[in-house]
Design a protein around this motif. Structure first.
Motif, PDB file in Angstrom:
ATOM      1  N   ILE A   1      37.018  53.127  36.751  1.00  0.00           N
ATOM      2  CA  ILE A   1      37.613  51.969  36.088  1.00  0.00           C
ATOM      3  C   ILE A   1      38.671  51.410  37.031  1.00  0.00           C
ATOM      4  O   ILE A   1      39.652  52.106  37.353  1.00  0.00           O
ATOM      5  N   LEU A   2      38.480  50.185  37.496  1.00  0.00           N
ATOM      6  CA  LEU A   2      39.509  49.496  38.268  1.00  0.00           C
ATOM      7  C   LEU A   2      40.409  48.784  37.269  1.00  0.00           C
ATOM      8  O   LEU A   2      39.987  47.822  36.609  1.00  0.00           O
ATOM      9  N   ALA A   3      41.630  49.260  37.116  1.00  0.00           N
ATOM     10  CA  ALA A   3      42.524  48.804  36.047  1.00  0.00           C
ATOM     11  C   ALA A   3      43.626  47.910  36.613  1.00  0.00           C
ATOM     12  O   ALA A   3      44.542  48.384  37.290  1.00  0.00           O
ATOM     13  N   CYS A   4      43.518  46.623  36.344  1.00  0.00           N
ATOM     14  CA  CYS A   4      44.491  45.650  36.848  1.00  0.00           C
ATOM     15  C   CYS A   4      45.709  45.575  35.925  1.00  0.00           C
ATOM     16  O   CYS A   4      45.562  45.468  34.700  1.00  0.00           O
ATOM     17  N   ALA A   5      46.888  45.605  36.520  1.00  0.00           N
ATOM     18  CA  ALA A   5      48.128  45.592  35.730  1.00  0.00           C
ATOM     19  C   ALA A   5      48.466  44.212  35.193  1.00  0.00           C
ATOM     20  O   ALA A   5      49.107  44.076  34.148  1.00  0.00           O
ATOM     21  N   GLY A   6      48.046  43.162  35.915  1.00  0.00           N
ATOM     22  CA  GLY A   6      48.341  41.815  35.451  1.00  0.00           C
ATOM     23  C   GLY A   6      49.838  41.555  35.329  1.00  0.00           C
ATOM     24  O   GLY A   6      50.653  42.169  36.025  1.00  0.00           O
ATOM     25  N   TRP A   7      50.170  40.659  34.413  1.00  0.00           N
ATOM     26  CA  TRP A   7      51.585  40.328  34.180  1.00  0.00           C
ATOM     27  C   TRP A   7      51.811  40.253  32.681  1.00  0.00           C
ATOM     28  O   TRP A   7      51.382  39.330  32.005  1.00  0.00           O
ATOM     29  N   LYS A   8      52.444  41.305  32.138  1.00  0.00           N
ATOM     30  CA  LYS A   8      52.737  41.354  30.700  1.00  0.00           C
ATOM     31  C   LYS A   8      51.476  41.090  29.869  1.00  0.00           C
ATOM     32  O   LYS A   8      51.457  40.278  28.955  1.00  0.00           O
ATOM     33  N   ASP A   9      50.420  41.820  30.230  1.00  0.00           N
ATOM     34  CA  ASP A   9      49.108  41.770  29.580  1.00  0.00           C
ATOM     35  C   ASP A   9      48.280  40.539  29.928  1.00  0.00           C
ATOM     36  O   ASP A   9      47.126  40.431  29.514  1.00  0.00           O
ATOM     37  N   ARG A  10      48.830  39.613  30.701  1.00  0.00           N
ATOM     38  CA  ARG A  10      48.045  38.452  31.124  1.00  0.00           C
ATOM     39  C   ARG A  10      47.324  38.765  32.441  1.00  0.00           C
ATOM     40  O   ARG A  10      47.793  39.555  33.239  1.00  0.00           O
ATOM     41  N   PHE A  11      46.223  38.087  32.640  1.00  0.00           N
ATOM     42  CA  PHE A  11      45.440  38.212  33.876  1.00  0.00           C
ATOM     43  C   PHE A  11      46.250  37.702  35.071  1.00  0.00           C
ATOM     44  O   PHE A  11      46.992  36.727  34.958  1.00  0.00           O
ATOM     45  N   ASN A  12      46.110  38.366  36.217  1.00  0.00           N
ATOM     46  CA  ASN A  12      46.597  37.748  37.450  1.00  0.00           C
ATOM     47  C   ASN A  12      45.560  37.910  38.567  1.00  0.00           C
ATOM     48  O   ASN A  12      44.721  38.800  38.534  1.00  0.00           O
ATOM     49  N   ILE A  13      45.653  37.024  39.552  1.00  0.00           N
ATOM     50  CA  ILE A  13      44.606  36.953  40.572  1.00  0.00           C
ATOM     51  C   ILE A  13      44.769  38.013  41.653  1.00  0.00           C
ATOM     52  O   ILE A  13      43.782  38.548  42.158  1.00  0.00           O
ATOM     53  N   GLU A  14      46.035  38.359  42.009  1.00  0.00           N
ATOM     54  CA  GLU A  14      46.184  39.297  43.126  1.00  0.00           C
ATOM     55  C   GLU A  14      45.574  40.667  42.820  1.00  0.00           C
ATOM     56  O   GLU A  14      44.971  41.297  43.697  1.00  0.00           O
ATOM     57  N   ASP A  15      45.712  41.135  41.583  1.00  0.00           N
ATOM     58  CA  ASP A  15      45.099  42.421  41.230  1.00  0.00           C
ATOM     59  C   ASP A  15      43.574  42.311  41.208  1.00  0.00           C
ATOM     60  O   ASP A  15      42.854  43.219  41.634  1.00  0.00           O
ATOM     61  N   ALA A  16      43.085  41.160  40.734  1.00  0.00           N
ATOM     62  CA  ALA A  16      41.635  40.913  40.742  1.00  0.00           C
ATOM     63  C   ALA A  16      41.087  40.894  42.172  1.00  0.00           C
ATOM     64  O   ALA A  16      39.996  41.411  42.439  1.00  0.00           O
ATOM     65  N   LEU A  17      41.840  40.308  43.105  1.00  0.00           N
ATOM     66  CA  LEU A  17      41.407  40.273  44.510  1.00  0.00           C
ATOM     67  C   LEU A  17      41.247  41.686  45.070  1.00  0.00           C
ATOM     68  O   LEU A  17      40.285  41.970  45.793  1.00  0.00           O
ATOM     69  N   PHE A  18      42.199  42.554  44.738  1.00  0.00           N
ATOM     70  CA  PHE A  18      42.088  43.921  45.244  1.00  0.00           C
ATOM     71  C   PHE A  18      40.888  44.639  44.623  1.00  0.00           C
ATOM     72  O   PHE A  18      40.149  45.344  45.319  1.00  0.00           O
ATOM     73  N   ALA A  19      40.688  44.456  43.328  1.00  0.00           N
ATOM     74  CA  ALA A  19      39.506  45.050  42.695  1.00  0.00           C
ATOM     75  C   ALA A  19      38.242  44.561  43.390  1.00  0.00           C
ATOM     76  O   ALA A  19      37.312  45.340  43.661  1.00  0.00           O
ATOM     77  N   GLY A  20      38.204  43.271  43.729  1.00  0.00           N
ATOM     78  CA  GLY A  20      37.059  42.719  44.446  1.00  0.00           C
ATOM     79  C   GLY A  20      36.883  43.327  45.821  1.00  0.00           C
ATOM     80  O   GLY A  20      35.750  43.566  46.269  1.00  0.00           O
ATOM     81  N   ALA A  21      37.990  43.587  46.503  1.00  0.00           N
ATOM     82  CA  ALA A  21      37.927  44.216  47.824  1.00  0.00           C
ATOM     83  C   ALA A  21      37.329  45.616  47.728  1.00  0.00           C
ATOM     84  O   ALA A  21      36.501  46.012  48.564  1.00  0.00           O
ATOM     85  N   VAL A  22      37.747  46.369  46.717  1.00  0.00           N
ATOM     86  CA  VAL A  22      37.195  47.716  46.511  1.00  0.00           C
ATOM     87  C   VAL A  22      35.690  47.627  46.274  1.00  0.00           C
ATOM     88  O   VAL A  22      34.893  48.332  46.908  1.00  0.00           O
ATOM     89  N   ILE A  23      35.300  46.743  45.371  1.00  0.00           N
ATOM     90  CA  ILE A  23      33.882  46.631  45.025  1.00  0.00           C
ATOM     91  C   ILE A  23      33.040  46.256  46.245  1.00  0.00           C
ATOM     92  O   ILE A  23      31.949  46.805  46.461  1.00  0.00           O
ATOM     93  N   SER A  24      33.566  45.362  47.067  1.00  0.00           N
ATOM     94  CA  SER A  24      32.806  44.927  48.240  1.00  0.00           C
ATOM     95  C   SER A  24      32.518  46.086  49.189  1.00  0.00           C
ATOM     96  O   SER A  24      31.520  46.080  49.913  1.00  0.00           O
ATOM     97  N   LYS A  25      33.382  47.101  49.166  1.00  0.00           N
ATOM     98  CA  LYS A  25      33.233  48.233  50.095  1.00  0.00           C
ATOM     99  C   LYS A  25      32.478  49.425  49.489  1.00  0.00           C
ATOM    100  O   LYS A  25      31.957  50.255  50.232  1.00  0.00           O
ATOM    101  N   VAL A  26      32.456  49.538  48.157  1.00  0.00           N
ATOM    102  CA  VAL A  26      31.868  50.747  47.553  1.00  0.00           C
ATOM    103  C   VAL A  26      30.617  50.470  46.723  1.00  0.00           C
ATOM    104  O   VAL A  26      29.995  51.406  46.214  1.00  0.00           O
ATOM    105  N   LYS A  27      30.226  49.209  46.560  1.00  0.00           N
ATOM    106  CA  LYS A  27      29.219  48.861  45.543  1.00  0.00           C
ATOM    107  C   LYS A  27      27.872  49.549  45.734  1.00  0.00           C
ATOM    108  O   LYS A  27      27.158  49.788  44.754  1.00  0.00           O
ATOM    109  N   SER A  28      27.525  49.906  46.962  1.00  0.00           N
ATOM    110  CA  SER A  28      26.228  50.562  47.166  1.00  0.00           C
ATOM    111  C   SER A  28      26.192  51.969  46.570  1.00  0.00           C
ATOM    112  O   SER A  28      25.112  52.545  46.405  1.00  0.00           O
ATOM    113  N   HIS A  29      27.351  52.509  46.236  1.00  0.00           N
ATOM    114  CA  HIS A  29      27.435  53.867  45.688  1.00  0.00           C
ATOM    115  C   HIS A  29      27.533  53.889  44.162  1.00  0.00           C
ATOM    116  O   HIS A  29      27.602  54.971  43.565  1.00  0.00           O
TER     117      HIS A  29
END
Length: 241
Positions: free
Chosen positions: A145-173
């Protein structure tokens, strides 16, 4: 043939309860700035980090263990503390062999939420320790589970970008059938070559740079593998894994 483990992305702490964290590796993501600061402090020799959810607890625990009480509320130094949440503050000269007791608006709160929900394998991730996180997820071969902290329960983009970076590198597994994971990977792929320029559009960038001048912090937080350690939660501490 054994099926790959699954990977999901929770875009906000308010959504975390929808995911089964019990048999998963939970990656707590708070890019601006808690998980970047955690990586920097451990990379520069901190003995360990105790993440806490309130300022009084940070003061009390740091006094008991002879540590450094640190943290922020709403982007600025929390009242009653002498050290904040800037990754650049935790140089080797300052933090080596010391205990850091850290409280932040979003990241440390999310970490405690993951624990309350039954997670037993928790790491923290940000661009400065991207490769370590990815290598760990592949090696563990467990659901993620990639768990983004956001901002006071709201979505934010910087955490989403990092989750995307992880997925781009590990998705074949992993087996990934998750719209939020698909979305964050697309977001990262579009902007990976100039994250700092793209970040100028972000709400949290404006909060931290325009109000407080933390542009050097932001640049550090968006730089891959400059503090490549694995902060692993064990026995109420984040240790270098």
């Amino acid at each position: 043939m054994a099926q790959n483990p699954t990977l999901y992305t929770s875009l906000s702490p308010a959504l975390l309860h929808l995911y089964d964290v019990k048999d998963s590796v939970v990656v707590v993501i708070d890019v601006f700035r808690a998980t970047s600061t955690i990586a920097a402090a451990l990379h520069n020799g901190a003995k360990y980090i105790i993440p806490v959810d309130t300022v009084p607890k940070a003061v009390e625990i740091s006094a008991a263990v002879g540590g450094i009480a640190a943290g922020e509320r709403d982007g600025k130094l929390a009242e009653g503390l002498h050290h904040g949440n800037s990754p650049l503050e935790y140089t080797k000269d300052f933090i080596e062999d010391k205990i850091l007791v850290l409280t932040t608006t979003n990241g440390t709160r999310l970490l405690h939420m993951a624990l309350v929900n039954g997670a037993d394998d928790v790491v923290t991730g940000s661009f400065p320790n991207l490769s370590c996180v990815c290598n760990y997820l592949i090696k563990q071969n467990k659901n993620v589970i990639l768990a983004c902290a956001g901002w006071k329960d709201r979505f934010n983009i910087e955490d989403a970008l990092f989750a995307g970076a992880v997925i781009s590198k590990v998705k074949s597994h992993f087996t990934i059938h998750c719209d939020s994971s698909f979305m964050v990977e697309q977001l990262y792929s579009q902007h990976q070559h100039d994250l700092l320029k793209f970040a100028e559009n972000l709400t949290h960038y404006h909060r931290l740079v325009n109000r407080f001048g933390y542009i050097d912090d932001i640049a550090f937080c968006l730089t891959e593998d400059v503090a490549d350690v694995l902060p692993l939660y064990k026995e109420e501490k984040l240790v270098k894994g």
